[in-house]
Design a protein around this motif. Structure first.
Motif, PDB file in Angstrom:
ATOM      1  N   PHE A 102       0.832  -1.216   0.000  1.00 51.09           N
ATOM      2  CA  PHE A 102       0.000   0.000   0.000  1.00 51.09           C
ATOM      3  C   PHE A 102       0.866   1.266   0.000  1.00 51.09           C
ATOM      4  O   PHE A 102       0.692   2.156  -0.833  1.00 51.09           O
ATOM      5  CB  PHE A 102      -0.916  -0.038   1.231  1.00 51.09           C
ATOM      6  CG  PHE A 102      -1.904   1.080   1.276  1.00 51.09           C
ATOM      7  CD1 PHE A 102      -2.991   1.116   0.410  1.00 51.09           C
ATOM      8  CD2 PHE A 102      -1.750   2.118   2.183  1.00 51.09           C
ATOM      9  CE1 PHE A 102      -3.894   2.168   0.439  1.00 51.09           C
ATOM     10  CE2 PHE A 102      -2.644   3.168   2.226  1.00 51.09           C
ATOM     11  CZ  PHE A 102      -3.723   3.201   1.347  1.00 51.09           C
ATOM     12  N   HIS A 103       1.825   1.331   0.928  1.00 52.15           N
ATOM     13  CA  HIS A 103       2.606   2.569   1.074  1.00 52.15           C
ATOM     14  C   HIS A 103       3.804   2.644   0.130  1.00 52.15           C
ATOM     15  O   HIS A 103       4.252   3.732  -0.219  1.00 52.15           O
ATOM     16  CB  HIS A 103       3.098   2.718   2.519  1.00 52.15           C
ATOM     17  CG  HIS A 103       1.980   2.943   3.484  1.00 52.15           C
ATOM     18  ND1 HIS A 103       1.277   4.117   3.553  1.00 52.15           N
ATOM     19  CD2 HIS A 103       1.429   2.114   4.415  1.00 52.15           C
ATOM     20  CE1 HIS A 103       0.336   4.029   4.485  1.00 52.15           C
ATOM     21  NE2 HIS A 103       0.403   2.818   5.017  1.00 52.15           N
ATOM     22  N   ARG A 106       2.185   1.437  -3.664  1.00 55.30           N
ATOM     23  CA  ARG A 106       1.035   2.327  -3.826  1.00 55.30           C
ATOM     24  C   ARG A 106      -0.108   1.666  -4.606  1.00 55.30           C
ATOM     25  O   ARG A 106      -0.715   2.258  -5.483  1.00 55.30           O
ATOM     26  CB  ARG A 106       1.464   3.648  -4.459  1.00 55.30           C
ATOM     27  CG  ARG A 106       2.709   4.186  -3.796  1.00 55.30           C
ATOM     28  CD  ARG A 106       2.920   5.622  -4.026  1.00 55.30           C
ATOM     29  NE  ARG A 106       2.440   6.377  -2.882  1.00 55.30           N
ATOM     30  CZ  ARG A 106       2.525   7.689  -2.769  1.00 55.30           C
ATOM     31  NH1 ARG A 106       3.022   8.403  -3.739  1.00 55.30           N
ATOM     32  NH2 ARG A 106       2.090   8.292  -1.700  1.00 55.30           N
ATOM     33  N   SER A 108      -3.783  -0.189  -4.000  1.00 58.64           N
ATOM     34  CA  SER A 108      -4.788  -0.221  -2.933  1.00 58.64           C
ATOM     35  C   SER A 108      -5.938  -1.170  -3.289  1.00 58.64           C
ATOM     36  O   SER A 108      -5.993  -1.715  -4.398  1.00 58.64           O
ATOM     37  CB  SER A 108      -5.322   1.186  -2.662  1.00 58.64           C
ATOM     38  OG  SER A 108      -5.794   1.740  -3.857  1.00 58.64           O
ATOM     39  N   ALA A 112      -4.310  -4.740  -4.017  1.00 57.81           N
ATOM     40  CA  ALA A 112      -3.242  -4.807  -3.003  1.00 57.81           C
ATOM     41  C   ALA A 112      -3.272  -6.167  -2.302  1.00 57.81           C
ATOM     42  O   ALA A 112      -2.222  -6.763  -2.043  1.00 57.81           O
ATOM     43  CB  ALA A 112      -3.417  -3.680  -1.990  1.00 57.81           C
TER      44      ALA A 112
END
Ligand SMILES: Nc1ncnc2c1ncn2[C@@H]1O[C@H](COP(=O)(O)OP(=O)(O)OP(=O)(O)O)[C@@H](O)[C@H]1O
Ligand SMILES: [Mg+2]
Length: 240
Positions: A102-103, A106, A108, A112
């Motif tokens: 996710f971070h 990136r 989602s 993800a």
């Protein structure tokens, strides 16, 4: 994929990384060896932006990442497995990987989750995905460290002694995972277990007191007098 040029770092007056140059390409594993305190982990800290360097340049593909923050480098595709595993111990295995997807990558939503599951399959942790990360035995902690290194959408992965402390059979499993990782990434692997590196590394870089002593074909580097004297601590005269 990753190019380092003239990398230097001193702690106080002591040079810990001294004018180190190297490159690693996609599909290639560069093994890094050297005695304790040679500056190997410090080099990784410089490459991933944990610490700043005094001089030099680091490029990831076409991007100059020399002065980017750690999270910016991760988002450009630099993943790392730490010498001492660093997980969110209260979160599940799946959540740890999802955080990177996710971070870092990136991605989602449902995509993800699919990506996190795919990574867990590769490292052999799919059946432990709901376990709290803090409760894992050592091999699984190492597998999770590898999964986290992949999770940011990595083009380059830095692996710091991921085979340390494992049994021979477990080391073989880790080597197989690294082989899979390098198919579509560049891998740099610091490891003291020489036969593990020899099984997968395409080149070996030798560091001693922060300086690059050799960078070349693994068998040639391991067989060189220089490495036997300095890295293995064997005097060539004694060995003769
Ligand atoms: N933050 C720091 N401040 C001061 N000195 C440091 C710092 N980090 C590392 N050092 C010193 O820099 C040298 C290189 O350390 P580093 O951890 O990079 O070695 P290494 O090659 O990874 O060793 P090992 O094989 O034991 O993991 C050591 O002498 C260490 O004590
Ligand atoms: Mg180290």
């Amino acid at each position: 994929m990753l190019h380092a040029t003239g990398v230097c770092k001193k702690f106080g007056v002591k040079p810990v990384v001294d004018k180190v140059d190297f490159s690693v390409a996609r599909g290639e594993c560069l093994g890094v060896i050297g005695p304790n305190g040679a500056g190997k982990t410090t080099l990784f800290n410089i490459l991933d932006g944990t610490i700043s360097m005094d001089a030099g340049t680091v490029r990831l593909g076409d991007a100059d990442i020399s002065h980017l923050a750690q999270h910016q480098r991760a988002r450009l595709g630099l993943g790392r497995a730490y010498q001492v595993p660093r997980t969110f111990s209260a979160l599940s295995v799946f959540e740890n990987v999802l955080a990177g997807v996710f971070h870092g990558a990136r991605i989602s939503g449902a995509a993800a989750e699919i990506e996190a599951r795919r990574i867990l399959e590769i490292v052999g942790l799919a059946d432990r995905r709901n376990a709290p990360a803090g409760a894992l035995p050592l091999l699984d902690r190492k597998r999770l460290e590898l999964a986290k290194a992949m999770s940011v959408g990595s083009k380059v992965v830095l692996l710091d002694e991921i085979a340390g402390g494992l049994t021979e059979e477990e080391v073989t499993l880790i080597v197989e995972i690294v082989r899979t990782l390098k198919q579509d990434r560049a891998v740099i692997w610091i490891e003291h277990i020489a036969h593990a590196l020899m099984a997968v590394a395409d080149r070996l870089l030798v560091l001693n007191f922060g300086s690059k002593l050799a960078d070349g074909d693994p068998a040639t580097v391991m067989g060189s007098k220089l490495v036997q004297e300095i890295y293995l601590g064997i005097s060539v005269d004694d060995a003769a």
